[in-house]
Write a protein that holds these residues in place. Structure first.
Motif, short mmCIF file in Angstrom:
data_model
loop_
_atom_site.label_atom_id
_atom_site.label_comp_id
_atom_site.label_asym_id
_atom_site.label_seq_id
_atom_site.Cartn_x
_atom_site.Cartn_y
_atom_site.Cartn_z
N VAL A 1 -51.03 -59.16 89.52
CA VAL A 1 -50.86 -57.88 90.21
C VAL A 1 -49.41 -57.78 90.66
O VAL A 1 -48.78 -58.78 91.00
CB VAL A 1 -51.81 -57.79 91.43
CG1 VAL A 1 -51.59 -56.50 92.19
CG2 VAL A 1 -53.25 -57.91 90.99
N LYS A 2 -48.89 -56.56 90.63
CA LYS A 2 -47.51 -56.33 91.04
C LYS A 2 -47.50 -55.64 92.41
O LYS A 2 -48.12 -54.60 92.60
CB LYS A 2 -46.80 -55.47 89.99
CG LYS A 2 -45.36 -55.25 90.26
CD LYS A 2 -44.61 -54.66 89.09
CE LYS A 2 -45.28 -53.49 88.43
NZ LYS A 2 -44.46 -52.87 87.38
N ILE B 1 -50.20 -64.17 99.04
CA ILE B 1 -50.46 -62.81 99.51
C ILE B 1 -51.96 -62.63 99.70
O ILE B 1 -52.74 -63.03 98.84
CB ILE B 1 -49.93 -61.76 98.51
CG1 ILE B 1 -48.40 -61.83 98.46
CG2 ILE B 1 -50.39 -60.36 98.89
CD1 ILE B 1 -47.78 -60.94 97.42
N LEU B 2 -52.35 -62.02 100.80
CA LEU B 2 -53.73 -61.67 101.07
C LEU B 2 -53.84 -60.16 100.97
O LEU B 2 -53.16 -59.43 101.69
CB LEU B 2 -54.15 -62.16 102.46
CG LEU B 2 -55.60 -62.01 102.85
CD1 LEU B 2 -56.49 -62.84 101.93
CD2 LEU B 2 -55.80 -62.44 104.29
N PHE B 3 -54.69 -59.69 100.02
CA PHE B 3 -54.86 -58.25 99.80
C PHE B 3 -56.32 -57.99 99.47
O PHE B 3 -56.87 -58.57 98.54
CB PHE B 3 -53.96 -57.78 98.66
CG PHE B 3 -54.18 -56.36 98.23
CD1 PHE B 3 -53.96 -55.32 99.10
CD2 PHE B 3 -54.61 -56.07 96.95
CE1 PHE B 3 -54.17 -54.00 98.70
CE2 PHE B 3 -54.82 -54.77 96.54
CZ PHE B 3 -54.59 -53.73 97.42
N GLN C 1 -56.88 -63.69 97.66
CA GLN C 1 -55.60 -64.37 97.77
C GLN C 1 -54.89 -64.36 96.43
O GLN C 1 -55.52 -64.49 95.38
CB GLN C 1 -55.79 -65.81 98.24
CG GLN C 1 -56.21 -65.92 99.69
CD GLN C 1 -56.31 -67.36 100.12
OE1 GLN C 1 -56.87 -68.18 99.42
NE2 GLN C 1 -55.76 -67.67 101.28
N TYR C 2 -53.58 -64.23 96.49
CA TYR C 2 -52.74 -64.20 95.29
C TYR C 2 -51.58 -65.17 95.45
O TYR C 2 -50.88 -65.13 96.46
CB TYR C 2 -52.18 -62.78 95.07
CG TYR C 2 -53.23 -61.74 94.81
CD1 TYR C 2 -53.56 -61.38 93.51
CD2 TYR C 2 -53.90 -61.12 95.85
CE1 TYR C 2 -54.53 -60.43 93.25
CE2 TYR C 2 -54.88 -60.16 95.60
CZ TYR C 2 -55.18 -59.82 94.31
OH TYR C 2 -56.14 -58.87 94.06
N VAL D 1 -56.06 -65.82 92.99
CA VAL D 1 -56.63 -67.16 93.10
C VAL D 1 -58.12 -67.06 92.86
O VAL D 1 -58.81 -66.26 93.50
CB VAL D 1 -56.34 -67.75 94.51
CG1 VAL D 1 -57.03 -69.09 94.68
CG2 VAL D 1 -54.86 -67.86 94.76
N GLU D 2 -58.61 -67.87 91.94
CA GLU D 2 -60.04 -67.89 91.65
C GLU D 2 -60.78 -68.50 92.83
O GLU D 2 -60.39 -69.56 93.32
CB GLU D 2 -60.32 -68.70 90.38
CG GLU D 2 -59.78 -68.10 89.13
CD GLU D 2 -60.45 -66.79 88.74
OE1 GLU D 2 -61.66 -66.67 88.96
OE2 GLU D 2 -59.76 -65.91 88.23
#
Length: 108
Positions: free
Chosen positions: A59-60, A75-77, A81-82, A104-105
């Motif tokens: 994701v951008k 990043i938490l969205f 989590q990313y 994140v899986e």
């Protein structure tokens, strides 16, 4: 980039070490900063490049420039989590940053 495009709240997290109740050190993700961002999926050439390495969950995020962000953060969205994979200071103007991150899986 127009300011009204930054309409999603994201939280940047950093890994910190703390001591638990038993006296052992443990690493936990701690909220660092919450900012407004434009969020989009990859498309076109970017999507196919990511798919070639099985990174379709990329994701951008576009945010205002912040000096102290790095790839070790997360990043938490929308409760996901990313992991940050790349950070681009757009045109080196110190106005906006484009962050590419991989979802994140969830384990279990």
């Amino acid at each position: 980039m127009r300011t009204e495009e930054l309409r999603h709240k994201i939280t940047l997290q950093k890994l910190t070490t703390s001591t638990n109740e038993n006296g052992f050190e443990e690493e936990v993700w701690e909220d660092y900063l919450t900012v407004w961002a434009a969020v989009s999926n990859l498309y076109g050439r970017e999507y196919f490049e990511a798919a070639a390495v099985q990174a379709e969950e990329t994701v951008k995020f576009t945010i205002r420039f912040i000096k102290d962000i790095n790839e070790s953060m997360m990043i938490l969205f929308r409760d996901k989590q990313y992991n940050i994979t790349s950070i681009d200071n757009i045109k080196y103007r110190n106005k906006y940053m484009e962050i590419k991150a991989l979802e994140v899986e969830s384990s279990g």
